[in-house]
Every structure is written in structure tokens, then in C-alpha cells.
Write an enzyme that holds these catalytic residues in place. Structure first.
Site, PDB file in Angstrom:
ATOM      1  N   ARG A 130       9.860  12.961   2.958  1.00  0.00           N
ATOM      2  CA  ARG A 130       8.650  13.386   3.435  1.00  0.00           C
ATOM      3  C   ARG A 130       7.379  13.359   2.187  1.00  0.00           C
ATOM      4  NH1 ARG A 130      11.017  17.975   5.900  1.00  0.00           N
ATOM      5  NH2 ARG A 130      11.300  17.517   7.976  1.00  0.00           N
ATOM      6  N   LYS A 152      -3.388   2.455   1.726  1.00  0.00           N
ATOM      7  CA  LYS A 152      -3.120   1.897   3.169  1.00  0.00           C
ATOM      8  C   LYS A 152      -1.684   1.466   2.852  1.00  0.00           C
ATOM      9  CE  LYS A 152      -7.263   0.928   6.033  1.00  0.00           C
ATOM     10  NZ  LYS A 152      -7.806  -0.065   6.787  1.00  0.00           N
ATOM     11  N   GLU A 194     -10.067 -12.037  -0.575  1.00  0.00           N
ATOM     12  CA  GLU A 194     -10.884 -10.459  -0.538  1.00  0.00           C
ATOM     13  C   GLU A 194     -11.707 -10.315  -1.609  1.00  0.00           C
ATOM     14  OE1 GLU A 194      -9.598  -8.651   1.769  1.00  0.00           O
ATOM     15  OE2 GLU A 194      -7.332  -8.970   2.125  1.00  0.00           O
ATOM     16  N   LYS A 236     -14.001  -1.008  -4.029  1.00  0.00           N
ATOM     17  CA  LYS A 236     -13.111  -0.527  -3.007  1.00  0.00           C
ATOM     18  C   LYS A 236     -12.919   1.072  -3.647  1.00  0.00           C
ATOM     19  CE  LYS A 236      -8.955  -0.983  -0.539  1.00  0.00           C
ATOM     20  NZ  LYS A 236      -7.632  -1.715  -0.152  1.00  0.00           N
ATOM     21  N   GLU A 246     -10.392   6.150   6.765  1.00  0.00           N
ATOM     22  CA  GLU A 246     -11.341   5.295   7.776  1.00  0.00           C
ATOM     23  C   GLU A 246     -11.675   5.977   9.030  1.00  0.00           C
ATOM     24  OE1 GLU A 246      -9.619   1.132   7.762  1.00  0.00           O
ATOM     25  OE2 GLU A 246     -10.117   1.158   9.778  1.00  0.00           O
ATOM     26  N   ARG A 250     -15.119   3.151   5.674  1.00  0.00           N
ATOM     27  CA  ARG A 250     -13.942   2.325   5.131  1.00  0.00           C
ATOM     28  C   ARG A 250     -13.785   1.022   6.058  1.00  0.00           C
ATOM     29  NH1 ARG A 250      -8.272   3.774   2.573  1.00  0.00           N
ATOM     30  NH2 ARG A 250      -7.597   1.929   2.186  1.00  0.00           N
ATOM     31  N   ASN A 254     -12.639  -4.087   6.294  1.00  0.00           N
ATOM     32  CA  ASN A 254     -11.808  -4.733   7.213  1.00  0.00           C
ATOM     33  C   ASN A 254     -12.633  -5.872   7.639  1.00  0.00           C
ATOM     34  OD1 ASN A 254      -9.870  -4.471   9.969  1.00  0.00           O
ATOM     35  ND2 ASN A 254      -9.387  -3.163   8.080  1.00  0.00           N
ATOM     36  N   HIS A 257     -11.138  -9.309   9.201  1.00  0.00           N
ATOM     37  CA  HIS A 257      -9.996  -9.020   9.530  1.00  0.00           C
ATOM     38  C   HIS A 257      -9.361  -8.737  10.914  1.00  0.00           C
ATOM     39  CE1 HIS A 257      -9.618  -7.955   5.127  1.00  0.00           C
ATOM     40  NE2 HIS A 257      -8.216  -7.874   5.322  1.00  0.00           N
ATOM     41  N   HIS A 261      -6.363 -11.050  11.314  1.00  0.00           N
ATOM     42  CA  HIS A 261      -4.972 -10.430  11.750  1.00  0.00           C
ATOM     43  C   HIS A 261      -4.533 -11.105  12.958  1.00  0.00           C
ATOM     44  CE1 HIS A 261      -5.324  -6.386   9.401  1.00  0.00           C
ATOM     45  NE2 HIS A 261      -4.954  -7.566   8.605  1.00  0.00           N
ATOM     46  N   HIS A 275      -2.199 -14.014   4.369  1.00  0.00           N
ATOM     47  CA  HIS A 275      -3.000 -13.106   4.793  1.00  0.00           C
ATOM     48  C   HIS A 275      -4.731 -13.280   4.234  1.00  0.00           C
ATOM     49  CE1 HIS A 275      -4.894  -9.039   5.627  1.00  0.00           C
ATOM     50  NE2 HIS A 275      -5.404  -9.076   4.563  1.00  0.00           N
TER      51      HIS A 275
HETATM   52  N1  LIG Z   1      -2.854  -1.953   1.719  1.00  0.00           N
HETATM   53  C1  LIG Z   1      -4.158  -2.868   1.649  1.00  0.00           C
HETATM   54  O1  LIG Z   1      -5.114  -2.006   1.839  1.00  0.00           O
HETATM   55  C2  LIG Z   1      -4.179  -4.136   2.042  1.00  0.00           C
HETATM   56  C3  LIG Z   1      -5.031  -4.989   1.380  1.00  0.00           C
HETATM   57  C4  LIG Z   1      -5.119  -6.277   1.643  1.00  0.00           C
HETATM   58  C5  LIG Z   1      -3.845  -6.904   1.874  1.00  0.00           C
HETATM   59  N2  LIG Z   1      -2.690  -6.016   2.225  1.00  0.00           N
HETATM   60  C6  LIG Z   1      -1.461  -6.950   2.587  1.00  0.00           C
HETATM   61  O2  LIG Z   1      -0.963  -7.526   1.509  1.00  0.00           O
HETATM   62  C7  LIG Z   1      -0.323  -8.560   1.988  1.00  0.00           C
HETATM   63  C8  LIG Z   1      -0.388  -9.951   1.099  1.00  0.00           C
HETATM   64  O3  LIG Z   1      -0.247  -9.655  -0.213  1.00  0.00           O
HETATM   65  P1  LIG Z   1      -0.242 -10.857  -1.022  1.00  0.00           P
HETATM   66  O4  LIG Z   1      -1.017 -12.011  -1.033  1.00  0.00           O
HETATM   67  O5  LIG Z   1       0.130 -10.457  -2.713  1.00  0.00           O
HETATM   68  O6  LIG Z   1       1.449 -11.380  -0.673  1.00  0.00           O
HETATM   69  P2  LIG Z   1       3.024 -11.205  -1.390  1.00  0.00           P
HETATM   70  O7  LIG Z   1       3.159 -10.039  -1.645  1.00  0.00           O
HETATM   71  O8  LIG Z   1       3.664 -12.124  -0.227  1.00  0.00           O
HETATM   72  O9  LIG Z   1       2.711 -12.007  -2.625  1.00  0.00           O
HETATM   73  C9  LIG Z   1       2.500 -13.542  -2.544  1.00  0.00           C
HETATM   74  C10 LIG Z   1       3.240 -14.367  -3.221  1.00  0.00           C
HETATM   75  O10 LIG Z   1       3.358 -14.349  -4.332  1.00  0.00           O
HETATM   76  C11 LIG Z   1       4.600 -14.133  -5.214  1.00  0.00           C
HETATM   77  N3  LIG Z   1       4.200 -13.682  -6.443  1.00  0.00           N
HETATM   78  C12 LIG Z   1       3.428 -12.407  -6.612  1.00  0.00           C
HETATM   79  N4  LIG Z   1       3.187 -12.224  -7.690  1.00  0.00           N
HETATM   80  C13 LIG Z   1       3.476 -13.197  -8.425  1.00  0.00           C
HETATM   81  C14 LIG Z   1       3.467 -13.797  -9.875  1.00  0.00           C
HETATM   82  N5  LIG Z   1       2.695 -12.950 -10.770  1.00  0.00           N
HETATM   83  N6  LIG Z   1       3.939 -14.885 -10.389  1.00  0.00           N
HETATM   84  C15 LIG Z   1       4.574 -15.685  -9.220  1.00  0.00           C
HETATM   85  N7  LIG Z   1       4.488 -15.301  -7.796  1.00  0.00           N
HETATM   86  C16 LIG Z   1       4.026 -14.022  -7.504  1.00  0.00           C
HETATM   87  C17 LIG Z   1       5.323 -13.155  -4.255  1.00  0.00           C
HETATM   88  O11 LIG Z   1       6.657 -13.518  -4.373  1.00  0.00           O
HETATM   89  C18 LIG Z   1       4.805 -14.022  -2.901  1.00  0.00           C
HETATM   90  O12 LIG Z   1       5.658 -15.023  -2.594  1.00  0.00           O
HETATM   91  C19 LIG Z   1      -0.417  -8.628   3.525  1.00  0.00           C
HETATM   92  O13 LIG Z   1       0.977  -8.148   3.993  1.00  0.00           O
HETATM   93  C20 LIG Z   1      -1.540  -8.045   3.755  1.00  0.00           C
HETATM   94  O14 LIG Z   1      -1.537  -7.341   5.164  1.00  0.00           O
HETATM   95  C21 LIG Z   1      -2.781  -4.761   2.320  1.00  0.00           C
HETATM   96  O1  LIG Z   2      -8.055  -0.822   2.504  1.00  0.00           O
HETATM   97  C1  LIG Z   2      -8.697  -1.023   3.645  1.00  0.00           C
HETATM   98  O2  LIG Z   2      -9.208  -0.236   4.326  1.00  0.00           O
HETATM   99  C2  LIG Z   2      -8.674  -2.484   4.092  1.00  0.00           C
HETATM  100  O3  LIG Z   2      -9.023  -2.749   5.344  1.00  0.00           O
HETATM  101  C3  LIG Z   2      -8.476  -3.619   3.150  1.00  0.00           C
HETATM  102  C4  LIG Z   2      -7.633  -4.862   3.731  1.00  0.00           C
HETATM  103  O4  LIG Z   2      -7.951  -5.927   3.039  1.00  0.00           O
HETATM  104  C5  LIG Z   2      -6.348  -4.852   4.229  1.00  0.00           C
HETATM  105  O5  LIG Z   2      -5.921  -6.184   4.662  1.00  0.00           O
HETATM  106  C6  LIG Z   2      -5.879  -3.647   5.165  1.00  0.00           C
HETATM  107  O6  LIG Z   2      -4.375  -3.687   5.127  1.00  0.00           O
HETATM  108  C7  LIG Z   2      -6.316  -4.083   6.554  1.00  0.00           C
HETATM  109  O7  LIG Z   2      -6.329  -2.820   7.325  1.00  0.00           O
HETATM  110  P1  LIG Z   2      -5.787  -2.588   8.638  1.00  0.00           P
HETATM  111  O8  LIG Z   2      -6.084  -1.040   8.895  1.00  0.00           O
HETATM  112  O9  LIG Z   2      -6.802  -3.434   9.481  1.00  0.00           O
HETATM  113  O10 LIG Z   2      -4.214  -2.780   8.906  1.00  0.00           O
HETATM  114 ZN   LIG Z   3      -6.880  -7.725   3.546  1.00  0.00          ZN
END
Ligand SMILES: NC(=O)c1ccc[n+]([C@@H]2O[C@H](COP(=O)([O-])OP(=O)(O)OC[C@H]3O[C@@H](n4cnc5c(N)ncnc54)[C@H](O)[C@@H]3O)[C@@H](O)[C@H]2O)c1
Ligand SMILES: O=C(O)C(=O)C[C@@H](O)[C@H](O)[C@H](O)COP(=O)(O)O
Ligand SMILES: [Zn+2]
Length: 375
Positions: A130, A152, A194, A236, A246, A250, A254, A257, A261, A275
């Protein structure tokens, strides 16, 4: 420690959330000094690093050595790289491994990787016993400017992106820009989408900075990278502090997105479309929508499109090499988490003037989709 491996802290951004406030430390050489950087926020000196198969050979040993040098116990779990790892199956496998390792509530999970590792590790941390502590050590540009900040966390489902998850804040974010040297150009470009997003939301000066300096990010210019990361994180942090879960503002984060998405879901997260690449195309569609709504203009849409193309990014679904239809994309968009009483919600406005719109006629959305699918 010798001068050559001393860390350089370039900037610190705080996410102000009362007793859950945390710092984003931005600098060079932070992973090589991870133990001393994170020690102040640990409840006990036991950690598990979760990383992926691309990042592990590059940075895992450095991170482990740094933790051990600071007297912090650490174990590691390495997962497959890529978006398919944000799944129920890998979540279950990860939970099994963490429980087998005997992770306790006061231990800390460390997400060492891109957004995939960060989102999955954060969700595991939110739900294991938890809630256990976690720290984000983002290694992709996208993770350093966006996904590691704001809490998130979650996984994808066959119904759509991030549909199962939790809001759960890390204890600290450690963004070591030196690791961007090994990031493939395509991943830098995806992260850059982004970055540009923050300019589009409410910071036209930053958008102009991107027009003038954005390409330096791809040339390994650390000062441009650090500026882009710090500015994005400040933006951010400010929005998340105002609306952590959100309820309203917030949703601006998006931008692009809802469209993006849907494109990602249609590609089944198979790596055809990253992404950030989907977000870039989605932002162009969002500016098209804004032009149709009268809150933006075709000139602004064209300015964004030209800039994204100048840095080598695709701006239309037709360039992806997949066949999309408006009906299928609309079907995915109906699953979006912003949907209220069955109605889709969009972020649409001119550059630096993004607004949340709950009054967009479906016909207009279809026009945007149709226009992008035949351009
Ligand atoms: N939580 C949030 O607020 C939020 C915001 C934006 C995106 N996201 C999510 O994030 C994800 C995308 O993240 P991403 O673009 O980092 O993708 P990812 O985690 O797949 O990383 C991208 C690629 O780069 C490689 N990599 C990472 N760091 C490296 C480095 N320093 N050197 C060499 N290779 C490296 C990884 O192994 C992978 O192949 C999606 O799932 C998206 O939905 C979440
Ligand atoms: O942090 C947030 O809020 C965002 O929306 C950041 C986005 O870049 C990110 O991809 C997020 O995961 C999208 O949110 P979701 O709620 O649509 O899944
Ligand atoms: Zn995003």
C-alpha cells in the site's frame, strides 16, 4: 572523490506539495554520486533499482557503486525496454520480484530509466504494501522534462494508454544530463515534443526560445539541455502544485495527448510510434482544432509544424506508415481519462494560450482527424 567525478548541480526545482514536496535536482555526474544525493530522503538504507535492458549496461553499475559507497544497500531488477513493459503482465512480474526480494515499506524503489520504467516503478511503489517510497532517476529527455515529475504513474491496457494507475509522488527526482549523451536521436526528438508543449501551454517566450535554440539540444549542448529541462520542470511543478490530481488546470499538460494517445493505441505500443512522436503529431492536430474553434490560427499551427519538421519530426499520421481511420481514432479518444459525462475534453488554444475546452462538437474533431489523415 576526485575533481573529475565530482557532481555539478546546475539547478534545483521544487515541486511544492506540502509535506509531500520534493526537489528535482538537475546536474552532471549525479548518478556517479547517487548515494550522497539521495541519502537525505531515505527512511532506511535499503533500495531496489528498477531499470531496463538498454539503460542497465550503461548506468546500473555506476549507480550501484555510488549507493554502496554511501553505505546504502541495493538490489536491481532489469526489465525489457519499450512501451510494452507498461503492461499488467510486467506489473505482476515486477510485484512478484519485489515481494520475493522482501522489500519493506521503508525501503525505496529507484526508477533508473525513461518514462516507461518511471511510470511502472511509480505504480509498483504506489501499490506495494500500500505504498513504499520511490525516487525517479530519469535517463531519457522525455523523462527528465516530464514523466518523472508530478506523480502520474501507471500502465497501459488494451483499452488505451495509462488507463490503470495512481497519483503517487516520488521523494526526489535526480536528472543527470550527462546520460543524454547516450540517448538515440529519435528518443531526444520524442522528448523534445514535450519540451515544446510547455511553450505552447502558457509560455510564448519559451516557445520562441525553442524556435531559436531547440536544435542545440540535439547537438549535445548541455547548457541548452539544462535550460530546457529546468524550464519544463518549473512549468510542470507550478501546474501540478495548483492541481495535483487533475481536477482542472493540470489537464493543460495533456495538450496533444487526446489525439496522440489514440495514435499510440492504434499502433499497439509496438515501437512504430513513440509517445513523444505521437504527442508532436497530436499537438499539431490540437492547434488545428484551436484554429477551427477560433482560439488559435492556421499561422500558429504552421509555425509549430515548421519547427517540428525543422528538428526532423513527423507532424502527420500519414507519415507513420500505418493506416489510420477517423472512426478507430475516435473510438480510442472516447476512452480518454478527461471524458466527462461521455463528452470528450480537449486542450486547444493558440501558442502560449492553451485552454481546456469541454464544448468541442464531435463533427469538428472528425474534421481535424479527416484533414490530418488525408494531408
Ligand atoms: N507520468 C507522466 O507524467 C508521463 C509524462 C510523459 C510521458 N509518460 C510516459 O513515458 C513513456 C515514454 O517515456 P520515454 O520516452 O522515456 O520512453 P522509454 O522509457 O521507453 O525510454 C526510451 C528508450 O530510450 C532508452 N534509454 C533511456 N535512457 C537512455 C539513455 N540515457 N541512453 C540510452 N538509451 C536510453 C530506453 O531503454 C528506451 O529504449 C510513455 O509510456 C509515456 O506514456 C508519462
Ligand atoms: O503529468 C501530466 O498531467 C501529463 O498529462 C503529462 C503527459 O505528458 C503524460 O503523457 C501523461 O502520462 C498523460 O496523462 P494521461 O492522464 O492522459 O494518461
Ligand atoms: Zn506525454
Amino acid at each position: 572523490m576526485t575533481a573529475s567525478n565530482a557532481p555539478t548541480l546546475l539547478d534545483t526545482v521544487t515541486v511544492p506539495l506540502g509535506d509531500r514536496s520534493y526537489d528535482i535536482q538537475i546536474g552532471n555526474g549525479l548518478i556517479a554520486n547517487l548515494g550522497t544525493v539521495i541519502a537525505p530522503v531515505l527512511d532506511q538504507k535499503r533500495t531496489v533499482i528498477i531499470t531496463d535492458e538498454n539503460v542497465a549496461p550503461l548506468y546500473l553499475e555506476t549507480a550501484q557503486n555510488a549507493l554502496e559507497a554511501a553505505g546504502i544497500q541495493t538490489q536491481a531488477i532489469t526489465l525489457k525496454a519499450g512501451e510494452t513493459t507498461k503492461s499488467f503482465q510486467s506489473y505482476q512480474n515486477l510485484m512478484d520480484q519485489l515481494l520475493t526480494l522482501g522489500v519493506e515499506r521503508k525501503d525505496t524503489l529507484i526508477a533508473l530509466g525513461g518514462g516507461v520504467i518511471g511510470d511502472l516503478t511509480g505504480f509498483a511503489a504506489a501499490t506495494l504494501r500500500r505504498g513504499v517510497n520511490f525516487i525517479q532517476v530519469p535517463t531519457s529527455l522525455l523523462a527528465q522534462v516530464d514523466s518523472s515529475v508530478g506523480g502520474k504513474t501507471g500502465i497501459n491496457t488494451p483499452h488505451g494508454k495509462n488507463l490503470v494507475g495512481a497519483f503517487y509522488q516520488p521523494r526526489m527526482v535526480v536528472a543527470d544530463i550527462s546520460v543524454l549523451n547516450s540517448l538515440p536521436k529519435r528518443e531526444l526528438q520524442a522528448g523534445y515534443a514535450e519540451v515544446v508543449k510547455y511553450g505552447l501551454i502558457d509560455d510564448p517566450d519559451f516557445f520562441n526560445w525553442c524556435l531559436a535554440n531547440g536544435s542545440n539540444i540535439f547537438n549535445g549542448d548541455h547548457s541548452a539541455q539544462a535550460y530546457a529541462i529546468a524550464t519544463s520542470c518549473r512549468s510542470k511543478a507550478r501546474i501540478v502544485a495548483e492541481d495535483e490530481r487533475e481536477g482542472g488546470k493540470r489537464a493543460l499538460l495533456n495538450l496533444g495527448h487526446t489525439f496522440g494517445h489514440a495514435l499510440e493505441a492504434e499502433c499497439a505500443y509496438d515501437g512504430t510510434l513513440l509517445h513523444g512522436e505521437a504527442v508532436a503529431i497530436g499537438m499539431v492536430m490540437a492547434l488545428d482544432l484551436a484554429a477551427r474553434l477560433g482560439t488559435g490560427s492556421d499561422t500558429e499551427k504552421d509555425l509549430l509544424t515548421t519547427h517540428l519538421r525543422d528538428v526532423g519530426m513527423k507532424t502527420r499520421p500519414t507519415e507513420i506508415g500505418r493506416k489510420f481511420t477517423s472512426d478507430k481514432l475516435l473510438h480510442h479518444m472516447e476512452q480518454d481519462k478527461k471524458v466527462e459525462a461521455g463528452k470528450m475534453v480537449f486542450i486547444a488554444g493558440g501558442i502560449g494560450r492553451a485552454e481546456v475546452r469541454k464544448d468541442v462538437p464531435v463533427d469538428m474533431v472528425r474534421q481535424v482527424l479527416d484533414a490530418s489523415l488525408c494531408s
